[in-house]
Design a protein around this motif. Sequence first.
Motif, PDB file in Angstrom:
ATOM      1  N   MET A  46       2.357   3.814   7.450  1.00  0.00           N
ATOM      2  CA  MET A  46       3.000   3.045   8.744  1.00  0.00           C
ATOM      3  C   MET A  46       4.546   1.381   8.348  1.00  0.00           C
ATOM      4  N   ASN A  98       6.443   2.104  14.487  1.00  0.00           N
ATOM      5  CA  ASN A  98       4.413   3.018  14.023  1.00  0.00           C
ATOM      6  C   ASN A  98       3.766   1.846  14.750  1.00  0.00           C
ATOM      7  N   THR A  99       3.398   0.635  14.339  1.00  0.00           N
ATOM      8  CA  THR A  99       2.687   0.307  14.073  1.00  0.00           C
ATOM      9  C   THR A  99       2.406  -0.464  15.619  1.00  0.00           C
ATOM     10  N   LYS A 117      -1.551   5.514   7.928  1.00  0.00           N
ATOM     11  CA  LYS A 117      -2.752   5.474   8.439  1.00  0.00           C
ATOM     12  C   LYS A 117      -2.779   7.102   8.217  1.00  0.00           C
TER      13      LYS A 117
END
Length: 87
Positions: free
Chosen positions: A75, A79-80, A21
Amino acid sequence: MLGYISAGKMGSSPSGARFFKYEVVGIRQNDETDKTEYQIRSSGSQFVIVPYNRMNQEMQRINRMGGKIVSIEPMTTDNTVSEAEGE
């Protein structure tokens, strides 16, 4: 905040499944962004999710649009999921 995914081919290698990210500031409307079908927002940070195998191309594209990458985070599955719930 605006976020989008820069998708590429997913390879069978472990690097093909890794995403990062980017937090980007300073993207402005110019000749490069005029090629898109939408206007670039003039707000602060934007987030771009990029597969490992497209990191270099995406950095170059952001640079051509006048943006500056202020952070890069790997990521993870956690996190996703939390990013999708937060938006």
